[in-house]
Design a protein around this motif. Structure first.
Motif, PDB file in Angstrom:
ATOM      1  N   UNK A   1     -66.547 -37.240  25.625  1.00 16.35           N
ATOM      2  CA  UNK A   1     -67.214 -37.219  24.329  1.00 16.35           C
ATOM      3  C   UNK A   1     -67.163 -35.806  23.738  1.00 16.35           C
ATOM      4  N   UNK A   2     -67.000 -35.700  22.408  1.00 16.30           N
ATOM      5  CA  UNK A   2     -67.060 -34.362  21.792  1.00 16.30           C
ATOM      6  C   UNK A   2     -68.474 -33.786  21.912  1.00 16.30           C
ATOM      7  N   UNK A   3     -68.582 -32.483  22.100  1.00 19.94           N
ATOM      8  CA  UNK A   3     -69.904 -31.840  22.171  1.00 19.94           C
ATOM      9  C   UNK A   3     -69.944 -30.640  21.231  1.00 19.94           C
ATOM     10  N   UNK A   4     -71.171 -30.285  20.820  1.00 18.52           N
ATOM     11  CA  UNK A   4     -71.336 -29.182  19.868  1.00 18.52           C
ATOM     12  C   UNK A   4     -70.912 -27.852  20.479  1.00 18.52           C
ATOM     13  N   UNK A   5     -71.204 -27.662  21.772  1.00 22.13           N
ATOM     14  CA  UNK A   5     -70.892 -26.367  22.395  1.00 22.13           C
ATOM     15  C   UNK A   5     -69.380 -26.128  22.503  1.00 22.13           C
ATOM     16  N   UNK A   6     -68.608 -27.202  22.282  1.00 28.20           N
ATOM     17  CA  UNK A   6     -67.148 -27.063  22.304  1.00 28.20           C
ATOM     18  C   UNK A   6     -66.585 -27.113  20.896  1.00 28.20           C
ATOM     19  N   UNK A   7     -67.445 -26.877  19.898  1.00 27.89           N
ATOM     20  CA  UNK A   7     -66.980 -26.906  18.519  1.00 27.89           C
ATOM     21  C   UNK A   7     -66.600 -28.314  18.085  1.00 27.89           C
TER      22      UNK A   7
END
Lengths: 398, 109
Positions: free
Chosen positions: B64-70
């Motif tokens: 899943x995409x995460x905020x800490x990875x932009x």
């Protein structure tokens, strides 16, 4: 540390078609590893990507080589910038004193403004240039800004490793009015306190907030006399033999300038200084007229010089805008006591008269002076000849 | 096709095995760097993983995409049965070579 990776580096990764998950991995680890690590990763990816593409699509070689070169140059620049410590790590601001200063305004009575006396120190082991300081004054109760004071501290000569600047007096533009003095204003029931935030930077680095202090409820008008009195000694002094010497105030104190040579003056007593070069002793004393005298003693010989003072009406006739080029004018103004000059994009500096037509201007921090000689041409139009560092320019008044 | 892995490919596959469900780019780079005693560039690890995937030794899936990875997703890697077989084959080849060098043979305690 900045939590966002360098935009240029991210853009290069995208341009080189780096997998999204690799960009995400680098983004995730960036706050812990920093800019240098990030750029190293970009360089490694550019190299490996070029090699793999060359094998698969030889026609793309030139484009990739160009991109790899661009990555290398950008990375070297970014890493070099990162290697230089930022303003906060480089400079130390010490707030020596805060308080309230009485500023006399001829028409409206005194204005009592908050001030801060600061010194800046270069904390690093290498010289730094382009040092600037900016103080923002605010009312303590509601945070409304009372003005700011920007001041270059060592614009061209810089601060040597470990060197501390001379005192820099930073004043607010607004304050209390209506009271007869700073002391009376402080005692007033409706007196409003102030805070000062001091920012500093060097070179092209970002501003860093280096001090935040409450302004003391103290009248510093008399206490700052020594700092202000140094400024009051600046000017051209004519000696009995007709020679004119200049007293300059530079970032590390006063200088005696004559025949293109400037000798540092070290303080021996409140108004007495010794010239480092030849041990001349200079004692300043005010005159009731507002002029100043300097007594210069050397090897038993005593000379008394009088500061050149020109009547206001003779000075004011040179006020106006002088054309330096099609797009630039130099403004000669009046601050109520003295002529001032403002070059395009620069601060306003006072003009010190050597005669009715000859003046010098000193850039307090840049440790530089310029000579201005005003005259009128055959058509009655005023012009000024500006001489600085061997260059000479004629600028007619608009 | 070669059945013996290069040192980097072997280290990457071993890291993927050890990390199990947490095997993604930067974690694998950390594990490889720790094993060989010097940091490994994440970009180099991705190149190795791409090579191993082309050889069918690992598979991958996006998380899943995460905020800490932009806003970007992780790509998790798993070793395939063929990958396990190749790791074993490489180990055996190295052991045979190892045993053929008396000076490097482990002395009985």
């Amino acid at each position: 540390m900045n939590r966002r990776p360098p935009r240029l580096a991210e853009w290069l990764l995208t341009t080189l078609q780096a997998p999204d998950e690799l960009v995400g991995d680098l983004h995730e680890r960036f706050p812990r590893r920093g800019v240098t690590w990030y750029w190293r990763e970009v360089v490694v990816f550019a190299g490996t990507s070029a090699r793999r593409r060359l094998v698969r699509h030889p026609i793309h070689l030139a484009w990739h080589l160009a991109m790899v070169c661009a990555v290398g140059v950008a990375a070297a620049y970014a890493v070099q910038r990162q290697a230089q410590p930022n303003s906060g790590e480089t400079l130390l601001v010490e707030v020596e004193r805060t308080g309230w200063l009485e500023v006399r305004r001829p028409a409206d009575g005194p204005l009592v403004v908050p001030v801060a006396l600061v010194r800046l120190t270069n904390r690093t082991a290498r010289p730094v240039t382009g040092v600037q300081v900016n103080a923002v004054f605010r009312r303590a109760a509601d945070g409304i800004e009372w003005g700011n004071h920007w001041q270059p501290v060592a614009r061209t000569v810089g601060l040597a490793p470990g060197e501390t600047s001379g005192p820099v007096l930073l004043t607010a533009g607004h304050g209390h009015t209506g009271a007869p003095s700073a002391a009376a204003a402080i005692r007033h029931a409706q007196f409003v306190d102030a805070r000062v935030q001091v920012f500093a930077r060097y070179g092209s680095h970002a501003w860093a907030k280096l001090a935040d202090a409450a302004v003391d409820r103290t009248d510093v008008t008399a206490g700052l006399e020594q700092v202000r009195s140094l400024e009051s000694f600046v000017g051209a002094y004519r000696l009995p033999d007709g020679v004119v010497v200049r007293i300059l105030l530079l970032k590390d104190g006063l200088r005696l300038a004559h025949d293109g040579v400037a000798a540092r003056l070290t303080s021996a007593a409140p108004r007495t200084f010794i010239a480092e070069r030849d041990d001349r002793r200079l004692s300043f004393s005010p005159e009731p007229s507002g002029a100043a005298l300097v007594t210069i003693t050397m090897q038993g010989r005593v000379q008394v010089g009088r500061r050149v003072v020109v009547p206001a009406d003779d000075l004011r006739r040179w006020i106006g805008d002088y054309v330096l080029s099609d797009t630039m004018v130099m403004r000669v103004g009046w601050d109520g006591e003295r002529l001032t000059v403002q070059a395009p994009g620069a601060s306003t500096h006072p003009l010190f008269p050597e005669s009715e037509t000859r003046f010098f201007v000193q850039d307090y921090e840049a440790e530089d002076t310029a000579d201005l000689e005003f005259d009128v041409d055959d058509t009655g139009r005023a012009f000024v000849l500006i001489s600085q560092s061997g260059a000479r320019q004629r600028a007619p008044r608009k | 096709m070669s059945t013996v892995l290069s040192t980097l490919d072997l280290l990457v596959l071993l890291a993927v095995l050890r990390l199990d469900e947490e095997a993604y780019g930067v974690a694998i780079a950390d594990a490889v760097g720790e094993a060989r005693g010097r940091p490994a560039a994440v970009a180099t690890i991705y190149v190795a993983l791409e090579r191993l995937q082309e050889r069918g030794l690992v598979t991958s899936a996006l998380g899943e995409p995460t905020a800490e990875r932009g806003g970007r997703a992780k790509r998790f890697f798993r070793i395939t049965p063929q990958g396990v077989k190749t790791v074993r084959a490489t180990r055996e080849a190295l052991t045979r070579l190892w045993d053929g060098v008396p000076a490097l043979r482990r002395r009985p305690s």
